[in-house]
Design a protein around this motif. Structure first.
Motif, mmCIF file in Angstrom:
data_model
loop_
_atom_site.group_PDB
_atom_site.id
_atom_site.type_symbol
_atom_site.label_atom_id
_atom_site.label_comp_id
_atom_site.label_asym_id
_atom_site.label_seq_id
_atom_site.Cartn_x
_atom_site.Cartn_y
_atom_site.Cartn_z
ATOM 1 N N THR A 95 -22.321 35.623 -40.394
ATOM 2 C CA THR A 95 -21.210 35.128 -39.575
ATOM 3 C C THR A 95 -21.717 34.123 -38.551
ATOM 4 O O THR A 95 -21.105 33.058 -38.349
ATOM 5 N N ARG A 96 -22.822 34.427 -37.883
ATOM 6 C CA ARG A 96 -23.387 33.479 -36.913
ATOM 7 C C ARG A 96 -23.726 32.152 -37.581
ATOM 8 O O ARG A 96 -23.440 31.077 -37.033
ATOM 9 N N ARG A 97 -24.329 32.213 -38.763
ATOM 10 C CA ARG A 97 -24.702 30.981 -39.447
ATOM 11 C C ARG A 97 -23.477 30.163 -39.839
ATOM 12 O O ARG A 97 -23.451 28.940 -39.661
ATOM 13 N N ARG A 98 -22.471 30.818 -40.358
ATOM 14 C CA ARG A 98 -21.279 30.091 -40.782
ATOM 15 C C ARG A 98 -20.523 29.510 -39.598
ATOM 16 O O ARG A 98 -19.944 28.422 -39.686
ATOM 17 N N MET A 99 -20.522 30.212 -38.484
ATOM 18 C CA MET A 99 -19.873 29.680 -37.281
ATOM 19 C C MET A 99 -20.599 28.432 -36.800
ATOM 20 O O MET A 99 -19.975 27.444 -36.391
ATOM 21 N N GLU A 100 -21.923 28.454 -36.857
ATOM 22 C CA GLU A 100 -22.701 27.278 -36.479
ATOM 23 C C GLU A 100 -22.391 26.104 -37.404
ATOM 24 O O GLU A 100 -22.247 24.965 -36.949
ATOM 25 N N GLU A 101 -22.289 26.396 -38.707
ATOM 26 C CA GLU A 101 -22.015 25.328 -39.674
ATOM 27 C C GLU A 101 -20.636 24.716 -39.467
ATOM 28 O O GLU A 101 -20.426 23.528 -39.747
ATOM 29 N N LEU A 102 -19.699 25.523 -38.945
ATOM 30 C CA LEU A 102 -18.362 25.027 -38.664
ATOM 31 C C LEU A 102 -18.273 24.338 -37.310
ATOM 32 O O LEU A 102 -17.210 23.809 -36.949
ATOM 33 N N GLU A 186 -6.607 34.999 -43.267
ATOM 34 C CA GLU A 186 -6.819 33.578 -43.501
ATOM 35 C C GLU A 186 -7.773 32.977 -42.469
ATOM 36 O O GLU A 186 -7.788 31.764 -42.250
ATOM 37 N N ASN A 187 -8.573 33.820 -41.843
ATOM 38 C CA ASN A 187 -9.537 33.373 -40.840
ATOM 39 C C ASN A 187 -10.547 32.411 -41.455
ATOM 40 O O ASN A 187 -10.843 32.489 -42.654
ATOM 41 N N ARG A 188 -11.101 31.547 -40.630
ATOM 42 C CA ARG A 188 -12.044 30.548 -41.138
ATOM 43 C C ARG A 188 -13.285 31.214 -41.725
ATOM 44 O O ARG A 188 -13.864 30.737 -42.692
ATOM 45 N N VAL A 189 -13.713 32.316 -41.129
ATOM 46 C CA VAL A 189 -14.804 33.118 -41.676
ATOM 47 C C VAL A 189 -14.264 34.532 -41.901
ATOM 48 O O VAL A 189 -13.720 35.135 -40.984
ATOM 49 N N LEU A 190 -14.378 35.025 -43.112
ATOM 50 C CA LEU A 190 -13.849 36.343 -43.459
ATOM 51 C C LEU A 190 -14.887 37.113 -44.264
ATOM 52 O O LEU A 190 -15.409 36.606 -45.260
ATOM 53 N N CYS A 191 -15.188 38.328 -43.834
ATOM 54 C CA CYS A 191 -16.104 39.213 -44.566
ATOM 55 C C CYS A 191 -15.391 40.536 -44.834
ATOM 56 O O CYS A 191 -15.003 41.229 -43.893
ATOM 57 N N ALA A 192 -15.211 40.880 -46.102
ATOM 58 C CA ALA A 192 -14.593 42.146 -46.496
ATOM 59 C C ALA A 192 -15.720 43.118 -46.836
ATOM 60 O O ALA A 192 -16.349 43.008 -47.887
ATOM 61 N N LEU A 193 -15.959 44.070 -45.951
ATOM 62 C CA LEU A 193 -17.144 44.918 -46.019
ATOM 63 C C LEU A 193 -16.768 46.370 -46.300
ATOM 64 O O LEU A 193 -17.189 47.292 -45.604
ATOM 65 N N TYR A 194 -15.990 46.569 -47.350
ATOM 66 C CA TYR A 194 -15.574 47.911 -47.742
ATOM 67 C C TYR A 194 -15.562 47.969 -49.265
ATOM 68 O O TYR A 194 -15.563 46.921 -49.937
ATOM 69 N N ARG A 203 -15.479 38.093 -50.022
ATOM 70 C CA ARG A 203 -16.682 38.546 -50.716
ATOM 71 C C ARG A 203 -17.929 37.924 -50.099
ATOM 72 O O ARG A 203 -17.975 36.722 -49.843
ATOM 73 N N LEU A 204 -18.935 38.741 -49.886
ATOM 74 C CA LEU A 204 -20.211 38.270 -49.368
ATOM 75 C C LEU A 204 -21.210 38.301 -50.526
ATOM 76 O O LEU A 204 -21.631 39.366 -50.958
ATOM 77 N N PRO A 205 -21.570 37.144 -51.078
ATOM 78 C CA PRO A 205 -22.430 37.121 -52.270
ATOM 79 C C PRO A 205 -23.871 37.510 -51.947
ATOM 80 O O PRO A 205 -24.358 37.293 -50.831
ATOM 81 N N LEU A 240 -33.137 37.190 -47.965
ATOM 82 C CA LEU A 240 -31.886 37.254 -48.720
ATOM 83 C C LEU A 240 -30.804 36.395 -48.064
ATOM 84 O O LEU A 240 -30.004 35.762 -48.750
ATOM 85 N N LEU A 241 -30.781 36.363 -46.732
ATOM 86 C CA LEU A 241 -29.801 35.540 -46.032
ATOM 87 C C LEU A 241 -29.986 34.069 -46.360
ATOM 88 O O LEU A 241 -29.008 33.333 -46.559
ATOM 89 N N ALA A 242 -31.245 33.646 -46.472
ATOM 90 C CA ALA A 242 -31.523 32.230 -46.744
ATOM 91 C C ALA A 242 -31.041 31.805 -48.118
ATOM 92 O O ALA A 242 -30.808 30.617 -48.351
ATOM 93 N N GLU A 243 -30.861 32.763 -49.042
ATOM 94 C CA GLU A 243 -30.441 32.425 -50.402
ATOM 95 C C GLU A 243 -28.928 32.331 -50.555
ATOM 96 O O GLU A 243 -28.444 31.813 -51.555
ATOM 97 N N ILE A 244 -28.169 32.831 -49.588
ATOM 98 C CA ILE A 244 -26.714 32.804 -49.686
ATOM 99 C C ILE A 244 -26.218 31.391 -49.462
ATOM 100 O O ILE A 244 -26.575 30.755 -48.459
ATOM 101 N N PRO A 245 -25.432 30.843 -50.377
ATOM 102 C CA PRO A 245 -24.969 29.468 -50.222
ATOM 103 C C PRO A 245 -24.086 29.301 -48.997
ATOM 104 O O PRO A 245 -23.390 30.237 -48.572
ATOM 105 N N CYS A 246 -24.092 28.114 -48.423
ATOM 106 C CA CYS A 246 -23.301 27.827 -47.243
ATOM 107 C C CYS A 246 -21.812 27.854 -47.581
ATOM 108 O O CYS A 246 -21.424 27.535 -48.685
#
Length: 246
Positions: A95-102, A186-194, A203-205, A240-246
């Motif tokens: 989430t921190r990384r994606r917020m920075e990218e946005l 519809e949030n700009r960053v969404l993580c469904a963790l269940y 989905r978090l790949p 593993l975090l570094a491998e997740i696409p932006c």
């Protein structure tokens, strides 16, 4: 020990051995692909393979993609490696990384966490986010107030508790640890963790390092293997975090 199932070109009878992946040891079950996977002979052979893993003390295994005997193995007490703990561990830093990218400022962006209970994973994620973002919303049925007080005492951080659905919908990032049918999501960053959340937009790949993935069987369940390697301490969260696409 964790199991690793190899299904494809292989012996007619299941063979149990061991293998090393990224320095971690697995109980490896090799099974030749059956021409008729649902035939009585093929089913008996698969049941024997599951029994071999169970007798070796294996209760969780990395299953191949499109493995025809998943239900049979589960019935025999061998379940696929759970990827949810890894997805939850990655949610905060991703989430921190994606917020920075946005280009969203940590002093202005709003991050929301919602769960049906105050678990350790929820508290760890919320704490990490609150140390990075000024505005963090926390929606839990119980335990939120006590957790917020501890954050205020230890770090001088304040959380907004019991946000409305509208406030959650307007947050820049939303992390859901349990389903919420009342939210637009519809949030700009969404993580469904269940459980089951990995099938939708949130989905978090999970991805293995390319050099490792290239050495595996084409039908290897790489997301399960990522979770197994992380749980075994063979691959770090940062890798593993570094491998997740932006």
């Amino acid at each position: 020990m964790v199991g690793y199932i190899i299904y494809g070109d292989g012996p007619k009878k299941p063979e149990l051995g061991t293998c090393q992946i990224a320095g971690a040891a697995f109980a490896a079950l090799r099974m030749g692909e059956a021409r008729r996977p649902n035939s009585p002979f093929a089913l008996r052979r698969a049941a024997k393979g599951a029994a071999q893993l169970r007798e070796a003390g294996v209760r969780h295994a990395v299953f191949p993609v499109d493995f025809p005997y998943t239900a049979l193995f589960i019935h025999q007490g061998i379940t696929p490696v759970d990827t949810l703990p890894l997805r939850r561990a990655l949610a905060g830093p991703l989430t921190r990384r994606r917020m920075e990218e946005l280009g969203l400022s940590p002093t202005q962006a709003v991050v929301a966490v919602s769960s049906d209970r105050m678990s350790r994973e929820v508290s760890d994620t919320t704490r990490a986010l609150a140390l990075s973002f000024r505005y963090v919303l926390l929606s839990v049925q119980s335990g939120g107030a006590e957790f917020a007080r501890s954050l205020r005492r230890e770090y001088g951080i304040s959380l907004l508790l019991d946000p409305s659905p509208d406030q959650l919908d307007r947050a820049d990032a939303l992390l859901l640890f349990s389903p919420r049918e009342d939210l637009a999501q519809e949030n700009r960053v969404l993580c469904a963790l269940y459980p089951g959340g990995e099938a939708g937009r949130g989905r978090l790949p999970l991805c293995l390092p390319a050099g490792l993935a290239e050495r595996l069987e084409p039908n290897c369940g790489q997301e399960q293997l990522s979770a197994a390697l992380y749980a075994l301490g063979a691959v770090s969260l940062e890798t593993l975090l570094a491998e997740i696409p932006c």
